[in-house]
Design a protein around this motif. Structure first.
Motif, PDB file in Angstrom:
ATOM      1  N   ILE A  55       0.858  -1.183   0.000  1.00  0.00           N
ATOM      2  CA  ILE A  55       0.000   0.000   0.000  1.00  0.00           C
ATOM      3  C   ILE A  55       0.897   1.237   0.000  1.00  0.00           C
ATOM      4  CG2 ILE A  55      -1.652   1.375   1.338  1.00  0.00           C
ATOM      5  CD1 ILE A  55      -2.964  -1.178   2.246  1.00  0.00           C
ATOM      6  N   ASP A  93      -3.310  -0.625  -3.018  1.00  0.00           N
ATOM      7  CA  ASP A  93      -4.055   0.628  -2.902  1.00  0.00           C
ATOM      8  C   ASP A  93      -3.070   1.773  -2.712  1.00  0.00           C
ATOM      9  OD1 ASP A  93      -6.230   2.356  -2.751  1.00  0.00           O
ATOM     10  OD2 ASP A  93      -7.296   1.144  -1.255  1.00  0.00           O
ATOM     11  N   ALA A 118      -6.086   3.175   5.826  1.00  0.00           N
ATOM     12  CA  ALA A 118      -5.798   1.860   5.245  1.00  0.00           C
ATOM     13  C   ALA A 118      -6.158   0.738   6.216  1.00  0.00           C
ATOM     14  CB  ALA A 118      -4.325   1.776   4.864  1.00  0.00           C
TER      15      ALA A 118
END
Length: 194
Positions: A55, A93, A118
């Protein structure tokens, strides 16, 4: 490095500028200004193949400073993702803060807001996660969020960062030459439960 199946995935948070791509004092405003640091795509591929979720956590104040647009940023990230995917890696992401420091938001690093977003979205066990960054803000953000390990790479703002972190007694767990070196360390020490 062998694939590890069946284990809970460990999350690795990566700063963008200075870690994945070369940073610029003038900001990375368009895709034409984006340049991968050698080995960074290979590093992300290695994480993906070994059961890690990647991420990206990045400050992008150029948006609210009106230096570039959210559309340009989305395009940069789409192209970055495509380049990583073409080599067999995956970025799960990207969380970014568009605010300038003066806006005093909760998401601009060194505040841990982006990591908190997150964690909430993916139900991440933050105590088993790793953060890789090139600045003191990245390391402080990760420590405030509760990451298990922090890694500082030398490909960005290392000199300024390490002196600040030494002064604050907030040293990273490892100093890496670059993201690929950081990933080798993660493979050895960063697995959940290790």
């Amino acid at each position: 490095m062998h694939k590890s199946y069946g284990a809970d995935k460990t999350y690795v948070f990566l700063d963008r500028d200075g870690v994945i791509n070369k940073d610029s004092p003038d900001y990375i405003k368009t895709w034409s200004e984006f340049e991968f640091i050698p080995g960074s795509i290979e590093a992300i591929k290695c994480l993906s193949e070994n059961n890690y979720h990647v991420i990206v956590i990045t400050n992008q104040s150029m948006i609210n400073r009106k230096i570039s647009t959210s559309g340009h940023l989305e395009y940069i990230h789409a192209m970055m993702n495509k380049a990583v995917q073409n080599e067999g890696g995956e970025i799960k992401d990207i969380f970014f803060c568009p605010h300038s420091p003066e806006e005093a938001c909760t998401c601009r690093k060194p505040k841990p807001g982006l990591i908190h977003q997150a964690v909430k979205k993916y139900k991440i066990n933050i105590a088993e996660s790793v953060m890789v960054g090139d600045s003191a803000k990245d390391i402080e953000c990760a420590k405030r969020a509760g990451c298990k390990y922090t890694i500082l790479v030398k490909t960005g703002n290392y000199i300024k960062a390490i002196s600040f972190l030494e002064e604050k007694k907030m040293l990273p767990d490892y100093v890496a030459a670059d993201l690929l070196d950081a990933v080798r360390w993660i493979m050895k020490y960063g697995r959940a439960g290790s």
